[in-house]
Design a protein around this motif. Structure first.
Motif, PDB file in Angstrom:
ATOM      1  N   PHE A 218       0.849  -1.192   0.000  1.00  0.00           N
ATOM      2  CA  PHE A 218       0.000   0.000   0.000  1.00  0.00           C
ATOM      3  C   PHE A 218       0.882   1.239   0.000  1.00  0.00           C
ATOM      4  CE2 PHE A 218      -2.110  -3.385   2.315  1.00  0.00           C
ATOM      5  CZ  PHE A 218      -3.322  -3.474   1.631  1.00  0.00           C
ATOM      6  N   VAL A 256       3.359  -5.564   3.395  1.00  0.00           N
ATOM      7  CA  VAL A 256       2.555  -6.468   4.207  1.00  0.00           C
ATOM      8  C   VAL A 256       2.908  -7.912   3.882  1.00  0.00           C
ATOM      9  CG1 VAL A 256       0.189  -7.217   4.748  1.00  0.00           C
ATOM     10  CG2 VAL A 256       0.647  -4.816   4.280  1.00  0.00           C
ATOM     11  N   LYS A 258       0.991 -11.091   4.718  1.00  0.00           N
ATOM     12  CA  LYS A 258      -0.235 -11.586   5.355  1.00  0.00           C
ATOM     13  C   LYS A 258      -0.032 -12.959   5.989  1.00  0.00           C
ATOM     14  CE  LYS A 258      -4.079  -9.049   3.393  1.00  0.00           C
ATOM     15  NZ  LYS A 258      -5.458  -9.123   2.905  1.00  0.00           N
ATOM     16  N   ALA A 259       0.760 -13.784   5.330  1.00  0.00           N
ATOM     17  CA  ALA A 259       0.982 -15.134   5.857  1.00  0.00           C
ATOM     18  C   ALA A 259       1.617 -15.063   7.238  1.00  0.00           C
ATOM     19  CB  ALA A 259       1.866 -15.928   4.897  1.00  0.00           C
ATOM     20  N   ALA A 260       2.579 -14.142   7.384  1.00  0.00           N
ATOM     21  CA  ALA A 260       3.264 -14.020   8.674  1.00  0.00           C
ATOM     22  C   ALA A 260       2.506 -13.089   9.621  1.00  0.00           C
ATOM     23  CB  ALA A 260       4.679 -13.492   8.449  1.00  0.00           C
ATOM     24  N   GLY A 261       1.495 -12.377   9.082  1.00  0.00           N
ATOM     25  CA  GLY A 261       0.755 -11.421   9.897  1.00  0.00           C
ATOM     26  C   GLY A 261       1.603 -10.240  10.306  1.00  0.00           C
ATOM     27  N   LYS A 262       2.456  -9.781   9.392  1.00  0.00           N
ATOM     28  CA  LYS A 262       3.357  -8.663   9.711  1.00  0.00           C
ATOM     29  C   LYS A 262       3.210  -7.529   8.708  1.00  0.00           C
ATOM     30  CE  LYS A 262       7.752  -9.142  11.079  1.00  0.00           C
ATOM     31  NZ  LYS A 262       9.146  -9.645  11.135  1.00  0.00           N
ATOM     32  N   PHE A 263       3.457  -6.312   9.163  1.00  0.00           N
ATOM     33  CA  PHE A 263       3.548  -5.193   8.228  1.00  0.00           C
ATOM     34  C   PHE A 263       4.569  -4.182   8.719  1.00  0.00           C
ATOM     35  CE2 PHE A 263       1.275  -1.804  10.506  1.00  0.00           C
ATOM     36  CZ  PHE A 263       0.542  -2.511  11.441  1.00  0.00           C
ATOM     37  N   LYS A 264       5.193  -3.490   7.768  1.00  0.00           N
ATOM     38  CA  LYS A 264       6.199  -2.467   8.082  1.00  0.00           C
ATOM     39  C   LYS A 264       5.961  -1.268   7.170  1.00  0.00           C
ATOM     40  CE  LYS A 264       8.418  -4.861  11.128  1.00  0.00           C
ATOM     41  NZ  LYS A 264       8.404  -4.429  12.549  1.00  0.00           N
ATOM     42  N   ASP A 517      13.026  -2.555  15.441  1.00  0.00           N
ATOM     43  CA  ASP A 517      12.608  -2.397  16.847  1.00  0.00           C
ATOM     44  C   ASP A 517      13.558  -1.488  17.637  1.00  0.00           C
ATOM     45  OD1 ASP A 517      10.596  -4.287  16.276  1.00  0.00           O
ATOM     46  OD2 ASP A 517      11.920  -5.955  16.798  1.00  0.00           O
ATOM     47  N   ARG A 578       7.278  -6.354  20.546  1.00  0.00           N
ATOM     48  CA  ARG A 578       6.355  -6.941  21.522  1.00  0.00           C
ATOM     49  C   ARG A 578       5.531  -8.030  20.827  1.00  0.00           C
ATOM     50  NH1 ARG A 578       8.921  -3.854  24.158  1.00  0.00           N
ATOM     51  NH2 ARG A 578       8.266  -2.490  25.865  1.00  0.00           N
ATOM     52  N   LYS A 579       4.935  -8.894  21.633  1.00  0.00           N
ATOM     53  CA  LYS A 579       3.970  -9.865  21.106  1.00  0.00           C
ATOM     54  C   LYS A 579       2.618  -9.560  21.737  1.00  0.00           C
ATOM     55  CE  LYS A 579       6.174 -13.634  19.030  1.00  0.00           C
ATOM     56  NZ  LYS A 579       7.411 -12.885  18.790  1.00  0.00           N
ATOM     57  N   ILE A 580       1.571  -9.543  20.917  1.00  0.00           N
ATOM     58  CA  ILE A 580       0.242  -9.374  21.526  1.00  0.00           C
ATOM     59  C   ILE A 580      -0.644 -10.566  21.174  1.00  0.00           C
ATOM     60  CG2 ILE A 580       0.269  -6.860  21.667  1.00  0.00           C
ATOM     61  CD1 ILE A 580      -1.556  -6.874  19.135  1.00  0.00           C
TER      62      ILE A 580
ATOM     63  N   GLY B 275      -4.293  -6.374   6.349  1.00  0.00           N
ATOM     64  CA  GLY B 275      -3.116  -6.941   7.017  1.00  0.00           C
ATOM     65  C   GLY B 275      -2.236  -5.917   7.705  1.00  0.00           C
ATOM     66  N   LYS B 281      -4.282 -10.854  11.513  1.00  0.00           N
ATOM     67  CA  LYS B 281      -3.520 -11.986  12.053  1.00  0.00           C
ATOM     68  C   LYS B 281      -2.897 -12.817  10.938  1.00  0.00           C
ATOM     69  CE  LYS B 281      -7.267 -15.292  12.674  1.00  0.00           C
ATOM     70  NZ  LYS B 281      -8.017 -16.112  13.624  1.00  0.00           N
ATOM     71  N   LYS B 282      -2.031 -13.692  11.359  1.00  0.00           N
ATOM     72  CA  LYS B 282      -1.334 -14.565  10.401  1.00  0.00           C
ATOM     73  C   LYS B 282      -2.316 -15.241   9.460  1.00  0.00           C
ATOM     74  CE  LYS B 282       2.728 -15.911  13.022  1.00  0.00           C
ATOM     75  NZ  LYS B 282       3.423 -16.970  13.750  1.00  0.00           N
ATOM     76  N   GLY B 283      -1.968 -15.318   8.192  1.00  0.00           N
ATOM     77  CA  GLY B 283      -2.815 -16.002   7.226  1.00  0.00           C
ATOM     78  C   GLY B 283      -3.818 -15.091   6.563  1.00  0.00           C
ATOM     79  N   GLY B 284      -3.861 -13.820   6.985  1.00  0.00           N
ATOM     80  CA  GLY B 284      -4.695 -12.853   6.284  1.00  0.00           C
ATOM     81  C   GLY B 284      -6.062 -12.613   6.895  1.00  0.00           C
ATOM     82  N   GLN B 389       1.792  -2.347  14.815  1.00  0.00           N
ATOM     83  CA  GLN B 389       1.469  -3.777  14.768  1.00  0.00           C
ATOM     84  C   GLN B 389       1.007  -4.285  16.141  1.00  0.00           C
ATOM     85  OE1 GLN B 389       3.427  -6.216  12.060  1.00  0.00           O
ATOM     86  NE2 GLN B 389       1.580  -7.351  12.523  1.00  0.00           N
ATOM     87  N   THR B 390       1.654  -3.792  17.188  1.00  0.00           N
ATOM     88  CA  THR B 390       1.342  -4.269  18.538  1.00  0.00           C
ATOM     89  C   THR B 390       0.640  -3.194  19.362  1.00  0.00           C
ATOM     90  OG1 THR B 390       3.516  -3.521  19.305  1.00  0.00           O
ATOM     91  CG2 THR B 390       3.348  -5.805  18.550  1.00  0.00           C
ATOM     92  N   ILE B 424      -1.833  -5.366  25.733  1.00  0.00           N
ATOM     93  CA  ILE B 424      -1.169  -6.086  26.822  1.00  0.00           C
ATOM     94  C   ILE B 424      -1.744  -5.628  28.165  1.00  0.00           C
ATOM     95  CG2 ILE B 424       1.072  -6.412  27.978  1.00  0.00           C
ATOM     96  CD1 ILE B 424       2.367  -6.122  25.144  1.00  0.00           C
TER      97      ILE B 424
END
Lengths: 580, 460
Positions: A218, A256, A258-264, A517, A578-580, B275, B281-284, B389-390, B424
């Motif tokens: 995007f 993006v 999507k498979a990893a669920g990450k975006f930057k 990070d 972080r992880k949520i 996304g 989440k993972k997988g779209g 993201q978080t 969190i």
């Protein structure tokens, strides 16, 4: 209301729709709280949506062609001003200034292949400020007729007189000799308002297209143009006609997975400038080569090139190594360091803030008068000389005269590491034992009251020949940071945390890869005292902001901060993953 | 440096915006008449009209004296004309027939020149709206005397106690109407008053804060709010440094509201679907329907709530209604643009104007009493997103941070920088108090374990 945003961030628009003009930003906390009545109300865009969008649109929507018309010439404005000056004097004002202002804005918003919104806005009116019975009074009107102006001037005097009754001490106004009839224009080559809309859309579509081609999921891109046509007259005998132009091209690219669920994301590393459309020429001669193929842009910006790099770098960020927390030597690019200068030097040295006038909003300052009076307060290392400058070419805060008729000048804030001065206007400068204003008074519209605003505040380049590549060669364990990221500083300007757009790990004098990070935390005095090297003038460029917020009701102002790449030793870096 | 004796002159500016076209708050009928007149001029395929007007006033003070005070009135009419998928908007602040027609023609002209918007959605037809109670006559009739009294009620007790007050009050009263060529019409009038106060000790070592907002100014007691800030200023003057780290905190509503509001404004479905949201989440897929928070977390919106009555419509004319965003810790709804909802075949839920976080019955004092070890946080400052993201945010505590031991406030502590995510935070929920109105929302004081403070600040 949430009075918490001070430095107004780059907008990162999540979605914008041209049909409803609904605009939201990525981080809703990053809202611009300003005087709500100033927001233009576009169809379907509620006050709330505008406020959360953080777009300070001033005035009424109109056509691009209308922005090129001129409602009054200087002779007419002088006539109008004299009416105000005479009316105020006859009612008992001992000082009067008149600002007849026409403020033009053109903002373009796009996303991927779509133009989402084009805003053309105009605001025209007069603001009159007087001193009567030793007290300020201010009044403004959009009725720029002889009658309207005279009535406005009388109202200003009446307000001053009424309020003089509860004032404890009279205003002490530093003298300013009248400058007569003068003009000043931002030295632009191409007036952005004269460039056809289609040409601007074509540029943004190319930017978006190239970003997508190079891996962006995007992209949003924007062009912001501002033209302030300001006529100032005062009872000192000044009639100052100024034509001020500013430009800001910017974008945000998102990658993006999507498979990893990450975006930057990666934002543009352009800088808003006090220039015309020529800033977008992308001249090779204004490019500064950095490490890893990075390019720094001085007074000419290649938006398409930057968008291509942004897309590639956003993708690279996905797999970048998460930074191990600890102490690092930081090599900070000018496009990053500008914001650190703004927050940790610019704001704490605003005199009204030092005195407590901003206590309920942005706060006060650690840089108290006793530290300045001592004459030996080590704000930074001896490598640190920071100047306030209203004359710097191509900078946002650069004008011929400020909004109380004071010619622009340059002065030192920090000299060889020692705190030597503040930023003060005509009714403050006596506190510093000075007889002349610094000339940094500004109002963001004709209907707002002028007050002390930050001039361009810049770090002077190092005297010895030093490029960024040479600087990196000397670093054993460090991080090279480019671009403006997350930023936060406390209400007295001690503790800050800054992120960036791009982070590169430096090991034994070489860049070994990208990091993610990363944020650094420090204390203002400690940080500037850890400054060990500043690159030379060939590396110097400016960073800036269109929307620096201050005051209640809040006003915006535009300001630049110049520097060369600079090294700070042993700065604390945290890991923000972080992880949520 | 914040002494009673001024260092220099009191720099004060008093101002007033005069608007010769004196406006009043229109009635529903008057607004409709103007909108209908505008629509009658239309030659476009579709046309919508937004009409707003109102008065806003304020008073600001610092160093125990008033620095600025003013009042202004404004009204504005915006016309959006649409041809096919091209739209243009023009605005005007004069409502005579010639001005209205000129504005319609200008909007049409801009629309014809505009690029086509492939995401254009045809205008809404008539909608059914709730009858919300957002207007208070008390606030509408605020005058300069009332503002001066509100400021003096706050300044005088500070002067008497050798403390320094800086505060700001802003009041608005206005109306907002919308109508279009498809027959939609909605009108609402609303009032609002916002007050904040920062009190500092004369030696600059202590600082306290108070904040309150209402639709009805008669509920606002600036003296009472100031007294709390004064108490905090005095009590915070000899702050001790604690090591940064993870602490149990009690976030007063003024401290909790920003992080919660940030999260509530990140609930857009399109971003989640694309996304790039904390709800992706993972997988779209998205986290809609999943338990993301402690099961006691319930967040909803309700324009009919008596404490925070809200506008019955969103910016684009969609009706606002009661809706759960998070129920028993589960993500129940996301917000949609009309385009995205249409594309996804779901209801186009607009973003809310405010939110309510359900809580318990305990007071802030009760929460403190039930805490063995913890930190009381008055407010958070300069909050900025670190990672979208978080939803990680950073910022600092400010104007009253205290150490709690065995159910009692023991001593003031130096301010901390935090790095924390509301997601969190709402998983580390210990206890909630009784919700109170804060910045237009209802938020309970929250007791949270393991809140991350990452460094100390010397700021007071």
């Amino acid at each position: 209301m949430p009075e918490k945003s001070e430095f107004i961030p780059v907008f990162v628009f999540l979605f914008q729709k041209i049909n409803t003009f609904t605009i939201q930003i990525l981080s809703p906390n990053e809202t611009l709280m300003m005087d709500r009545r100033k927001f233009m109300q576009l169809s379907g865009l509620s006050m709330g949506a505008l406020v959360s969008a953080g777009i300070p649109i001033i005035g009424n929507a109109t056509t691009p062609e209308h922005l090129l018309e001129t409602p009054a010439d200087a002779a007419q404005k002088k006539l109008m001003s004299d009416i105000a000056l005479n009316a105020a004097r006859s009612k008992g004002a001992t000082y009067t200034d008149v600002r007849i202002g026409r403020y033009l804005q053109q903002f373009l918003f796009t996303r991927e292949t779509k133009v989402q919104n084009i805003v053309n806005a105009e605001s025209y009116g007069v603001g009159i400020r007087v001193i009567a019975n030793g007290t300020w009074g201010f009044s403004a009107t959009s009725d720029v007729s002889k009658e309207g102006i005279a009535k406005c001037a009388e109202t200003a005097v009446a307000i001053a007189k009424a309020n003089a009754k509860i004032q404890t001490e009279p205003v002490i106004l530093a003298p300013q000799k009248g400058v007569g009839e003068v003009t000043w224009k931002t030295p632009i080559v191409k007036n952005a308002f004269e460039i056809p809309i289609q040409e601007k859309i074509d540029l943004l579509m190319k930017v978006n297209g190239e970003a997508m081609k190079n891996g962006a999921g995007f992209v949003t891109s924007n062009l912001f143009f501002v033209n302030e046509q300001k006529y100032f007259a005062s009872s000192d005998g000044s009639y100052i006609d100024q034509d001020i132009h500013r430009i800001w091209p910017t974008f945000t690219v998102t990658a993006v997975d999507k498979a990893a669920g990450k975006f930057k994301t990666r934002d543009a590393i352009s800088s808003p400038m006090g220039m015309g459309y020529e800033y977008l020429d992308g001249l090779a001669s204004e490019k500064i080569a950095g490490p890893n193929g990075l390019v720094g842009y001085r007074n000419s910006y290649d938006m398409v090139e930057d968008a291509i790099m942004a897309a590639k770098q956003a993708k690279e960020k996905m797999t970048a190594k998460s930074v191990p927390a600890g102490k690092y030597d930081l090599v900070l690019d000018p496009n990053h360091l500008g914001l650190t200068i703004h927050e940790s030097v610019g704001h704490p040295l605003e005199l009204d803030r030092v005195l407590g006038y901003e206590a309920n909003y942005a706060g006060t300052s650690f840089a108290t008068l006793d530290k300045w009076k001592a004459g030996n307060f080590n704000y930074g290392s001896k490598n640190v000389t920071i100047v306030a400058d209203k004359t710097q070419p191509h900078a946002l805060g650069t004008v011929g005269y400020d909004d109380e008729g004071v010619p622009s000048k340059q002065w030192n804030l920090i000299k060889d590491g020692v705190l030597v001065n503040y930023q003060a206007i005509r009714d403050q400068v006596n506190i510093l034992g000075e007889k002349e204003s610094h000339g940094c008074c500004y109002a963001d519209n004709w209907d707002s009251v002028q007050f002390q605003r930050m001039p361009n505040v810049s770090l002077l380049p190092g005297k010895d020949k030093l490029s960024v590549l040479d600087m990196i060669k000397g670093v054993e364990k460090g991080i090279y940071i480019v671009g403006r990221g997350s930023y936060s500083i406390d209400q007295q300007r001690y503790n800050f945390q800054f992120g960036g757009q791009l982070f590169y790990e430096i090991k034994n004098g070489e860049i070994v890869g990208m990091l993610d990070d990363v944020a650094y935390q420090s204390n203002t005095q400690e940080f500037w005292n850890s400054c060990v090297q500043v690159c030379d003038k060939d590396d110097y460029r400016t960073f800036g902001s269109f929307f620096d917020g201050k005051g209640q009701p809040s006003q915006v102002s535009a300001v630049s901060h110049g520097s060369s790449t600079t090294r700070f030793n042993g700065v604390n870096v945290i890991n923000t993953g972080r992880k949520i | 440096m914040c002494g009673q004796t001024p260092v220099g002159p009191e720099i004060s500016v008093f101002f007033q915006k005069i608007d010769l076209k004196k406006m009043k708050i229109l009635t529903k009928e008057e607004a409709k008449k103007i909108i209908d007149k505008v629509l009658a001029y239309s030659k476009a395929d579709e046309m919508s009209v937004n009409l707003n007007g109102g008065r806003t006033g304020n008073i600001r003070y610092a160093r125990n004296t008033v620095s600025t005070s003013g009042e202004s009135e404004n009204q504005s009419l915006a016309v959006t004309a649409v041809y096919g998928k091209k739209s243009g908007t023009a605005t005007i602040n004069e409502f005579d027939d010639a001005s209205l027609e000129k504005t319609v023609r200008r909007a049409e002209e801009i629309a014809k020149l505009a690029p086509e918007n492939s995401e254009y959605m045809p205008m809404l037809g008539p909608q059914t709206y709730l009858n919300t109670n957002t207007f208070s006559e008390n606030t509408a009739k605020i005058d300069p005397n009332l503002r001066a009294k509100a400021a003096l009620d706050s300044i005088l007790p500070c002067r008497e106690n050798k403390l320094t007050a800086a505060g700001y009050m802003e009041d608005t009263a206005g109306y907002s109407a919308m109508g279009n060529s498809k027959g939609l019409f909605v009108f609402n009038k609303a009032t609002q008053v916002d007050f904040t106060i920062t009190v500092r000790t004369d030696d600059g070592l202590g600082s306290g804060y108070g904040i309150q907002d209402f639709n009805d100014v008669s509920l606002l007691n600036t003296k009472k709010v100031t007294e709390v800030a004064m108490q905090k200023a005095k009590a915070s003057a000899s702050a001790q440094a604690l090591e940064p780290g993870k602490y149990t905190v009690i976030l007063e509503p003024a401290a909790a509201v920003d992080l919660l509001q940030n999260m509530m404004r990140s609930m857009d479905a399109r971003n989640a679907d694309e996304g790039r949201s904390f709800l992706s989440k993972k997988g779209g897929e998205t986290k809609l329907g999943e338990k993301l928070f402690d099961e006691r977390v319930n967040i909803y919106s309700d324009p009919m709530n008596e404490e925070i009555p809200g506008s019955p419509f969103s910016g684009d004319g969609r009706p606002q209604e009661k809706i759960y965003w998070i129920e028993n810790g589960i993500v129940k709804n996301m917000t949609y643009s009309r385009f995205w909802a249409d594309k996804k075949g779901v209801k186009a839920t607009p973003p809310p104007n405010s939110f309510i976080m359900a809580g318990g019955t305990k007071s802030l004092a009760d929460l403190i009493k039930g805490t063995d070890k913890g930190i009381l946080v008055t407010r958070l400052w300069y909050i900025r997103a670190v990672d979208p993201q978080t939803l990680l945010y950073t910022g600092l505590t400010r104007d009253g941070t205290f150490y709690i031991e065995n159910g009692k406030i023991k001593f003031p502590v130096k301010n901390f920088r935090f790095n924390e995510s509301p997601v969190i935070m709402l998983n580390n929920l210990e206890e909630m108090g009784k919700p109170v109105r804060i910045m237009g929302n209802l938020v309970p004081p929250l007791k949270i374990r393991d809140f991350t403070f990452s460094s100390l600040s010397d700021a007071v």
